[in-house]
Design an enzyme around this catalytic site. Sequence first.
Site, mmCIF file in Angstrom:
data_model
loop_
_atom_site.group_PDB
_atom_site.id
_atom_site.type_symbol
_atom_site.label_atom_id
_atom_site.label_comp_id
_atom_site.label_asym_id
_atom_site.label_seq_id
_atom_site.Cartn_x
_atom_site.Cartn_y
_atom_site.Cartn_z
ATOM 1 N N LYS A 48 44.989 26.924 28.085
ATOM 2 C CA LYS A 48 45.428 28.082 27.305
ATOM 3 C C LYS A 48 46.898 28.329 27.631
ATOM 4 C CE LYS A 48 45.854 32.405 28.002
ATOM 5 N NZ LYS A 48 47.019 32.740 27.131
ATOM 6 N N GLY A 96 50.407 32.852 37.053
ATOM 7 C CA GLY A 96 51.015 33.968 36.351
ATOM 8 C C GLY A 96 51.227 35.147 37.272
ATOM 9 N N SER A 97 51.296 36.328 36.707
ATOM 10 C CA SER A 97 51.595 37.526 37.484
ATOM 11 C C SER A 97 50.405 37.941 38.334
ATOM 12 C CB SER A 97 51.984 38.672 36.554
ATOM 13 O OG SER A 97 50.842 39.153 35.853
ATOM 14 N N THR A 98 50.700 38.673 39.398
ATOM 15 C CA THR A 98 49.649 39.173 40.270
ATOM 16 C C THR A 98 48.741 40.141 39.526
ATOM 17 O OG1 THR A 98 50.989 38.860 42.252
ATOM 18 C CG2 THR A 98 49.215 40.467 42.395
ATOM 19 N N THR A 141 47.948 40.275 36.316
ATOM 20 C CA THR A 141 47.035 39.557 35.422
ATOM 21 C C THR A 141 46.046 38.721 36.220
ATOM 22 O OG1 THR A 141 48.756 39.489 33.734
ATOM 23 C CG2 THR A 141 46.899 37.990 33.461
ATOM 24 N N GLY A 142 46.496 38.144 37.335
ATOM 25 C CA GLY A 142 45.603 37.368 38.184
ATOM 26 C C GLY A 142 44.421 38.178 38.677
ATOM 27 N N GLU A 194 47.643 31.244 41.407
ATOM 28 C CA GLU A 194 49.020 31.083 41.898
ATOM 29 C C GLU A 194 49.816 32.184 41.235
ATOM 30 O OE1 GLU A 194 52.680 30.749 41.913
ATOM 31 O OE2 GLU A 194 52.437 29.025 40.590
ATOM 32 N N CYS A 235 58.405 31.376 40.283
ATOM 33 C CA CYS A 235 57.682 32.131 41.301
ATOM 34 C C CYS A 235 58.285 31.885 42.679
ATOM 35 C CB CYS A 235 56.202 31.756 41.286
ATOM 36 S SG CYS A 235 55.875 29.990 41.483
ATOM 37 N N GLU A 257 59.421 41.975 42.343
ATOM 38 C CA GLU A 257 59.891 40.674 41.865
ATOM 39 C C GLU A 257 60.502 40.844 40.475
ATOM 40 O OE1 GLU A 257 58.105 36.178 41.159
ATOM 41 O OE2 GLU A 257 56.839 37.896 40.693
#
Length: 497
Positions: A194, A245-247, A249-250, A267, A301, A398
Amino acid sequence: MSPSAVQDHGSSPSEKEKVISRTAPLTWDNYYNVINGKLETTQETRCSINPATEENNSPVPVSTKGDVDRAMEAAQAAFKIWSKVPYTERRKALLEFADAIEGEKEGFSELLVREQGKPIHWARFEMDFAVKWIRSTANLDLPEEVTEDGNRTIVIRYVPLGVAIGIVPWNYPILLACGKIAASVLTGNPILIKPSPFTPAGALKFVELAQRFFPPGVVQALSGNDNLGIWLAEHPIPAKISFTGSTATGKKVMGSAAKTLKRVTLELGGNDPAIICDDVDIEAVAAEIATFAFLNSGQICLAIKRIFVHEKIIDQFRDAMVKHTKSLKFGEGHEEGVFLGPVQNSMQYERVKGFFSEIESEGMKVAVGGTNPTGKGYFITPTIIDRPAETSRIVAEEPFGPIVPLLSFSTDQEAIDKANNSLYGLGGSVWSKDVDRANNIAKQIEAGTVWVNAHFAMEPHIPFGGHKNSGMGVEQGVSGLKSYCNSQTLYLAKTKI
């Protein structure tokens, strides 16, 4: 501007599929979902945006829940076959795929310039590293571990897990898709990619090429809107999600995956420190630090995001960094000598500009940059903030853009404490002529990857993962392969009962 939607209600079922050529060069005008070995359009399409020009790129599909269900069923059927294909044959298919990618390098590179925004030489670097990543992964072995124990043999082996989902971000859309595909298919697992809604075309074309080397259903791709990730994460068929991706969204992905006990590899974000000791070659190291802070417009990242410099040399180091930063040209990816492209999308552009808005309100001292150009394109001027408050947002968060804080320390222990004062723990680096000193500091940094006198020097056969809020699990290397497997222990008898 955000990726725009274009309605297309005229496609008949026969028009939805396109026959895949097994030998012809790829074409770069049309982009399709890949489901069960077939290229498909959808009733609704949308366009990503060229971040340098703010013009629409080519239309891409907007997948439906029905498309997800069909792709998952195809992957589940493919798993029964692909998981039984010998490891050596899976390796052979991957290596042939890598050769084909290499042959299409220039087309993919040009697409990365249009869609991701990076300069052409960095786009070619991404493609070269993608090929290297696949080849390096394909040449890894995953042997059984055998112990002879009296009248029995104990075997630990790593068996395919099931259908995998690879959720790929917009900063390195080809490279990161490569890593997930290589590890998954080598270990016997079908995978569906995706791509980010901001950079969908590269992954779709990449997976289209993969159909020449893998059976139907083994490597698939779906493009879509924000619903697509939710549908995939909550679908009952996948056994594993690999998310980059971002924390924030993770955490959502992890929550959705928990409903069906999917394995997850995350990650996530980073706020990577670089510690500059007082004995460095100031000019040389300042140039390195600026390069690794502003590479890919800071949209990595593992980019350097907090620069800690010994107080004895901070003024000289700042001046040297400013000198080098002024030499870094930004612009459209084909412009002569350009180092930085635009920020990739309007949402991130506005977020990065938010850090600039705080310069005046918080009385920050700008060493270089500080104002941004007007006109077309999401361009941000490389900017260094000289010793902001260490509680300020530019230090604690970040930015994921070309703006960094320059901070000071007086002792090695203070540097370690400041570097570790973060919710993140992805990477970091230590710079000193005294290797023993630097190595000692590096061992005390709370991060998944720490370099000495280098940064961002990745090797595909070495595990990579984050500490704290920077992730869960690892990718790359044998450890990364094992994350796509179930561990099985067999106690095998040597004698009859």
